[in-house]
Design an enzyme around this catalytic site. Structure first.
Site, mmCIF file in Angstrom:
data_model
loop_
_atom_site.group_PDB
_atom_site.id
_atom_site.type_symbol
_atom_site.label_atom_id
_atom_site.label_comp_id
_atom_site.label_asym_id
_atom_site.label_seq_id
_atom_site.Cartn_x
_atom_site.Cartn_y
_atom_site.Cartn_z
ATOM 1 N N ARG A 65 0.687 -1.255 0.185
ATOM 2 C CA ARG A 65 0.260 -0.359 0.354
ATOM 3 C C ARG A 65 0.773 1.302 -0.049
ATOM 4 O O ARG A 65 0.273 2.330 -0.615
ATOM 5 C CB ARG A 65 -0.832 -0.076 1.100
ATOM 6 C CG ARG A 65 -2.001 1.271 0.909
ATOM 7 C CD ARG A 65 -3.247 0.503 2.886
ATOM 8 N NE ARG A 65 -3.722 2.249 2.920
ATOM 9 C CZ ARG A 65 -3.840 2.809 4.024
ATOM 10 N NH1 ARG A 65 -2.909 1.981 4.512
ATOM 11 N NH2 ARG A 65 -4.842 4.387 4.032
ATOM 12 N N HIS A 69 0.570 4.407 -2.387
ATOM 13 C CA HIS A 69 0.340 5.808 -2.314
ATOM 14 C C HIS A 69 1.533 6.509 -2.840
ATOM 15 O O HIS A 69 1.265 7.996 -3.052
ATOM 16 C CB HIS A 69 0.400 6.133 -0.502
ATOM 17 C CG HIS A 69 -1.362 4.718 -0.080
ATOM 18 N ND1 HIS A 69 -1.525 5.898 1.054
ATOM 19 C CD2 HIS A 69 -2.418 4.303 -0.558
ATOM 20 C CE1 HIS A 69 -3.275 5.648 1.010
ATOM 21 N NE2 HIS A 69 -3.348 4.352 0.298
ATOM 22 N N ASP A 70 2.818 5.856 -2.806
ATOM 23 C CA ASP A 70 3.657 6.954 -3.137
ATOM 24 C C ASP A 70 3.548 7.164 -4.479
ATOM 25 O O ASP A 70 3.581 8.478 -5.211
ATOM 26 C CB ASP A 70 5.311 5.804 -3.111
ATOM 27 C CG ASP A 70 6.317 6.912 -3.196
ATOM 28 O OD1 ASP A 70 7.052 8.424 -3.103
ATOM 29 O OD2 ASP A 70 7.241 6.302 -3.798
ATOM 30 N N GLY A 75 4.291 10.718 -8.501
ATOM 31 C CA GLY A 75 5.232 10.245 -8.587
ATOM 32 C C GLY A 75 5.985 8.718 -7.707
ATOM 33 O O GLY A 75 5.504 9.368 -6.207
ATOM 34 N N SER A 79 8.765 9.812 -0.979
ATOM 35 C CA SER A 79 7.610 11.192 -1.103
ATOM 36 C C SER A 79 7.049 11.092 -0.006
ATOM 37 O O SER A 79 6.831 11.864 1.235
ATOM 38 C CB SER A 79 7.002 12.295 -1.843
ATOM 39 O OG SER A 79 5.761 12.158 -2.731
ATOM 40 N N GLU A 91 3.049 14.307 3.161
ATOM 41 C CA GLU A 91 2.379 13.226 2.941
ATOM 42 C C GLU A 91 2.004 12.104 4.178
ATOM 43 O O GLU A 91 0.220 11.737 4.143
ATOM 44 C CB GLU A 91 2.516 12.505 1.478
ATOM 45 C CG GLU A 91 2.637 13.728 0.315
ATOM 46 C CD GLU A 91 3.252 12.749 -0.632
ATOM 47 O OE1 GLU A 91 2.984 11.915 -0.848
ATOM 48 O OE2 GLU A 91 4.392 12.757 -1.578
ATOM 49 N N ASN A 97 -3.156 8.242 4.838
ATOM 50 C CA ASN A 97 -1.743 7.916 5.518
ATOM 51 C C ASN A 97 -1.590 8.037 6.349
ATOM 52 O O ASN A 97 -0.950 7.286 6.740
ATOM 53 C CB ASN A 97 -0.528 8.844 4.320
ATOM 54 C CG ASN A 97 -0.493 8.460 3.052
ATOM 55 O OD1 ASN A 97 -0.917 7.778 3.036
ATOM 56 N ND2 ASN A 97 -0.369 9.790 1.908
ATOM 57 N N PRO A 165 -6.751 7.610 -4.838
ATOM 58 C CA PRO A 165 -8.166 6.682 -4.908
ATOM 59 C C PRO A 165 -8.183 6.884 -3.529
ATOM 60 O O PRO A 165 -7.997 6.174 -2.493
ATOM 61 C CB PRO A 165 -7.771 5.608 -5.350
ATOM 62 C CG PRO A 165 -6.491 6.056 -5.909
ATOM 63 C CD PRO A 165 -5.609 6.718 -5.106
ATOM 64 N N HIS A 195 -5.648 -5.364 -2.228
ATOM 65 C CA HIS A 195 -6.922 -5.216 -1.857
ATOM 66 C C HIS A 195 -7.067 -7.070 -0.951
ATOM 67 O O HIS A 195 -7.774 -7.508 0.403
ATOM 68 C CB HIS A 195 -8.635 -5.252 -1.615
ATOM 69 C CG HIS A 195 -8.543 -3.503 -1.388
ATOM 70 N ND1 HIS A 195 -9.627 -3.244 -1.600
ATOM 71 C CD2 HIS A 195 -7.297 -2.554 -1.709
ATOM 72 C CE1 HIS A 195 -8.870 -1.044 -1.474
ATOM 73 N NE2 HIS A 195 -7.494 -1.112 -0.952
ATOM 74 N N THR A 196 -7.095 -7.922 -1.581
ATOM 75 C CA THR A 196 -6.609 -9.312 -0.696
ATOM 76 C C THR A 196 -5.620 -9.706 0.550
ATOM 77 O O THR A 196 -6.001 -11.157 0.803
ATOM 78 C CB THR A 196 -5.909 -10.340 -2.021
ATOM 79 O OG1 THR A 196 -6.760 -11.882 -1.575
ATOM 80 C CG2 THR A 196 -5.172 -9.751 -2.494
ATOM 81 N N ASP A 246 -9.969 -9.332 2.824
ATOM 82 C CA ASP A 246 -10.609 -10.510 2.172
ATOM 83 C C ASP A 246 -10.419 -11.949 3.364
ATOM 84 O O ASP A 246 -9.521 -12.724 3.903
ATOM 85 C CB ASP A 246 -9.339 -11.260 1.582
ATOM 86 C CG ASP A 246 -10.002 -12.174 0.728
ATOM 87 O OD1 ASP A 246 -10.235 -12.981 0.918
ATOM 88 O OD2 ASP A 246 -8.878 -12.675 0.349
ATOM 89 N N SER A 249 -8.176 -14.771 4.572
ATOM 90 C CA SER A 249 -7.347 -15.596 4.304
ATOM 91 C C SER A 249 -6.870 -13.815 3.668
ATOM 92 O O SER A 249 -5.740 -13.570 2.732
ATOM 93 C CB SER A 249 -7.544 -16.077 2.689
ATOM 94 O OG SER A 249 -8.182 -15.141 1.763
#
Length: 328
Positions: A65, A69-70, A75, A79, A91, A97, A165, A195-196, A246, A249
Site C-alpha cells: 500500500r 500511495h507513493d 510519482g 515522497s 504526505e 496515510n 483514490p 485488497h486481497t 478478504d 485469507s
C-alpha cells in the site's frame, strides 16, 4: 535481390528493437541498475524484508500500500516516506496515510544499504523492491523491478488527500483517478486486487453501515448478511476496530478478493464500485469463476506499469541518506 530484401528486413527489425529499447528506457529505469555500484542491493532489500515479514506477515499489505500511495502522489519518488516539518505537513500527515505502517522496515533496509553502499540506493527504489518482495513472500506473484529512481524533495499533505483514490469513490471517479496517472481501466480492477491482503478500519465503513444516505440506512449494494456481520464488529462510533479486507485469507495473496466482490462483500465503496462498470465487472466475475486464471500475471504487469509513474532519474531529485528527511 533476395539478399537486399533480407538486409532490409533485418534493418527494419533492428530499428524496431532500438525503438522499443528507447521507449522502455525513456524514463531512465533499467533492470540491474545497481549491478556495479551496489551489487547486493536487491538481495539486502529482500533479506531484511523477509526477516520482518516472516515474523509478521501482516506487514506485507502496508508495504504494498505504501508503494501504491507513493506512486499516486508526485510519482514513485519516495515522497510518502518524508516526515512533516515545522513549515510543512507532509504526505504522511494526510488522512489516507495516517494508517500506513511499515516505515520501520524501509528504514532498516536503508540503514543497511547506507552502511554497505553509502549514497547509492534511493528510498524510492527500496520501496518498489520491498513491495514486490512482500507480495512474493505471502504467496503472490513476482515481477521484474527496473531501478534507477531518485528521491523527491517535496511532500505535501493536501496533494495526497486530493490525488489518492478514495475508499468512498464511485467507478467514474476511480477511472478518472487512474487515467490521470496513465493507468487503464484494467489496471484499476487489477490493482484493486491488492485488497486481497490487509485490513480496513471500522470508521471508514461506518456510514456505509449506519447512515449511507443520511437516513440511518445501510448501503443497498452491500450483501445484507455480510452487512449484519460487519455491524457486530463495527458498532456505531467505533474508530479503532479493524476488519479483514478478504475475510479468512487476508494474510495470503490470492484471487479471493474477486470472489468476495462478486458476492457484494467488498469492504469499501470503491470495491463495490467495480461491479458498476462493464469492463471491471467482467474482470471481477472472470477471476471469481476461474480461480484467478490471469490475476497473478495481470497484477505483475500492472505493478510494473505503476512503478514507472512520474519517476525521477538521472540528475533529478537526490539519493536521501535517511528516507524520512531530505538531504541538507
Amino acid at each position: 535481390m533476395a539478399f537486399q530484401k533480407l538486409l532490409s528486413l533485418v534493418f527494419s527489425q533492428l530499428v524496431l528493437t532500438l525503438l522499443f529499447l528507447d521507449l522502455s528506457n525513456s524514463q531512465g529505469l533499467q533492470l540491474g541498475f545497481y549491478r556495479k555500484t551496489c551489487p547486493n542491493a536487491e538481495y539486502i532489500v529482500h533479506d531484511i524484508a523477509y526477516k520482518y515479514i516472516s515474523r509478521d506477515p501482516t506487514l506485507a499489505a502496508p508495504l504494498l500500500r505504501m508503494h501504491f500511495h507513493d506512486c499516486f502522489v508526485r510519482g514513485c519518488d519516495g515522497s510518502v516516506l518524508l516526515d512533516s516539518t515545522k513549515k510543512n505537513q507532509a504526505e504522511k500527515a494526510a488522512i489516507p496515510n495516517q494508517t500506513l505502517r511499515g516505515f520501520n522496515v524501509i528504514d532498516a533496509i536503508k540503514f543497511e544499504l547506507e552502511r554497505r553502499c553509502p549514497g547509492i540506493v534511493s528510498c524510492a527504489d527500496i520501496l518498489a523492491l520491498a513491495a514486490r518482495d512482500s507480495v512474493l513472500m505471502i504467496g503472490g506473484p513476482s515481477w521484474s523491478v527496473p531501478t534507477g529512481r531518485r528521491d523527491g524533495r517535496v511532500s505535501i499533505s493536501s496533494e495526497a488527500l486530493n490525488q489518492l483514490p478514495s475508499p468512498f469513490a464511485n467507478i467514474n471517479q476511480l477511472k478518472q483517478n487512474f487515467a490521470s496517472k496513465g493507468l487503464s481501466v484494467k489496471d484499476l480492477v487489477v490493482l484493486s486486487g491488492g485488497h486481497t491482503i490487509g485490513i480496513g478500519h471500522c470508521f471508514i465503513i461506518s456510514n456505509r453501515l449506519y447512515n449511507f444516505t443520511g437516513k440511518g440506512d445501510t448501503d443497498p449494494s452491500l450483501d445484507p448478511l455480510y452487512a449484519a456481520q460487519l455491524k457486530k464488529k463495527c458498532k456505531p462510533g467505533n474508530s479503532n476496530t479493524i476488519v479483514e479486507m478478504d475475510p479468512g485469507s487476508f494474510k495470503t495473496f490470492d484471487e479471493d478478493y474477486y470472489t468476495v466482490v462478486a458476492k457484494r462483500r467488498g469492504l469499501f465503496q470503491s470495491d463495490a464500485a467495480l461491479l458498476n462498470d462493464i469492463e471491471t465487472s467482467t474482470y471481477v466475475k472472470l477471476q471469481a469463476l476461474t480461480n484467478g486464471i490471469t490475476f497473478a500475471q495481470d497484477f505483475a504487469n500492472s505493478m510494473v506499469k505503476m512503478g514507472h509513474i512520474g519517476v525521477l532519474t538521472g540528475n533529478q531529485g537526490e539519493i536521501r541518506k535517511q528516507c524520512a528527511f531530505v538531504n541538507y
